[in-house]
Design a protein around this motif. Structure first.
Motif, PDB file in Angstrom:
ATOM      1  N   LYS A 173       0.875  -1.077  -0.009  1.00  0.00           N
ATOM      2  CA  LYS A 173      -0.135  -0.006   0.069  1.00  0.00           C
ATOM      3  C   LYS A 173       1.003   1.176   0.055  1.00  0.00           C
ATOM      4  O   LYS A 173       1.784   1.535   0.740  1.00  0.00           O
ATOM      5  CB  LYS A 173      -0.991   0.033   1.266  1.00  0.00           C
ATOM      6  N   GLU A 174       0.510   2.106  -0.690  1.00  0.00           N
ATOM      7  CA  GLU A 174       1.459   3.461  -0.768  1.00  0.00           C
ATOM      8  C   GLU A 174       0.582   4.630  -0.066  1.00  0.00           C
ATOM      9  O   GLU A 174      -0.627   4.658   0.127  1.00  0.00           O
ATOM     10  CB  GLU A 174       1.264   3.856  -2.294  1.00  0.00           C
ATOM     11  N   VAL A 175       1.499   5.106   0.965  1.00  0.00           N
ATOM     12  CA  VAL A 175       0.888   6.101   1.866  1.00  0.00           C
ATOM     13  C   VAL A 175       1.379   7.608   1.199  1.00  0.00           C
ATOM     14  O   VAL A 175       2.773   7.703   1.282  1.00  0.00           O
ATOM     15  CB  VAL A 175       1.199   5.984   3.173  1.00  0.00           C
ATOM     16  N   LYS A 176       0.350   8.522   1.112  1.00  0.00           N
ATOM     17  CA  LYS A 176       0.989   9.937   0.956  1.00  0.00           C
ATOM     18  C   LYS A 176       0.806  10.836   2.356  1.00  0.00           C
ATOM     19  O   LYS A 176       0.026  10.674   2.839  1.00  0.00           O
ATOM     20  CB  LYS A 176       0.226  10.329  -0.241  1.00  0.00           C
ATOM     21  N   ILE A 177       1.728  11.424   2.434  1.00  0.00           N
ATOM     22  CA  ILE A 177       2.140  12.291   3.595  1.00  0.00           C
ATOM     23  C   ILE A 177       2.261  13.714   2.960  1.00  0.00           C
ATOM     24  O   ILE A 177       3.166  14.165   2.445  1.00  0.00           O
ATOM     25  CB  ILE A 177       3.347  11.844   4.666  1.00  0.00           C
ATOM     26  N   GLU A 178       1.393  14.564   3.638  1.00  0.00           N
ATOM     27  CA  GLU A 178       1.401  15.997   3.147  1.00  0.00           C
ATOM     28  C   GLU A 178       1.607  16.867   4.106  1.00  0.00           C
ATOM     29  O   GLU A 178       1.173  16.594   5.396  1.00  0.00           O
ATOM     30  CB  GLU A 178       0.128  16.356   2.302  1.00  0.00           C
ATOM     31  N   SER A 179       2.258  18.133   4.019  1.00  0.00           N
ATOM     32  CA  SER A 179       2.222  18.978   4.905  1.00  0.00           C
ATOM     33  C   SER A 179       1.706  20.320   4.421  1.00  0.00           C
ATOM     34  O   SER A 179       2.045  20.827   3.254  1.00  0.00           O
ATOM     35  CB  SER A 179       3.770  19.229   5.436  1.00  0.00           C
TER      36      SER A 179
END
Length: 160
Positions: free
Chosen positions: A2-8
């Motif tokens: 599973k790919e997880v995207k983290i944004e700020s």
């Protein structure tokens, strides 16, 4: 897998004119602290100013040493002093400014990795986010509403 995207999400102010007055004052104190830094080796001066929930403002600057690992960054100098002198106070806001004696610094300069970890420790300790404003000597100012924006997937006591 599973790919997880983290944004700020960060806020960028074009100049001091756009900042709240209390942040201008805090950034001015950080600039004053920067000018007192002891950085004979890197020639890179950093100043920090911290606003505590009790109204106290603590400043710090980087302190270098010929034995490089023995120096301390401005952020940690200020945070550790605040923790030692006002252990029950929460850190509300932090202003940082950095500049080189070799060239003008106009890009916003965020805390280094070690300082991010130290700030993260205090966010966990106080169970409240810390607003962080950072800049070079001049130019744009960046605001993060929490250290978590600058250090996603941080390491804290829950892993111990």
């Amino acid at each position: 897998m599973k790919e997880v995207k983290i944004e700020s999400t960060l806020t960028v102010f074009e100049s001091f004119d756009e900042l709240p007055k209390d942040v201008v004052s805090l950034m001015n104190k950080a600039s004053e602290a920067r000018l007192k830094a002891y950085a004979p080796y890197s020639k890179f001066l950093v100043g920090a100013a911290i606003l505590l929930d009790n109204g106290e403002v603590i400043t710090g600057n980087n302190q270098e040493n010929a034995s490089y690992p023995s120096g301390l960054c401005a952020e940690r100098t200020a945070i550790y002093y605040a923790g030692a002198q006002f252990p029950e106070a929460k850190i509300v806001k932090m202003a940082l400014t950095a500049g080189s004696q070799m060239q003008q610094t106009v890009s916003p300069i965020p805390p280094c990795g070690a300082c991010r970890q130290a700030i993260a420790e205090y966010e966990v300790k106080q169970e409240a986010p810390i607003e962080i404003y950072f800049m070079g000597e001049t130019g744009k100012i960046v605001k993060s509403t929490s250290l978590a924006n600058l250090l996603p997937l941080g390491f804290d006591r829950s892993f111990l």
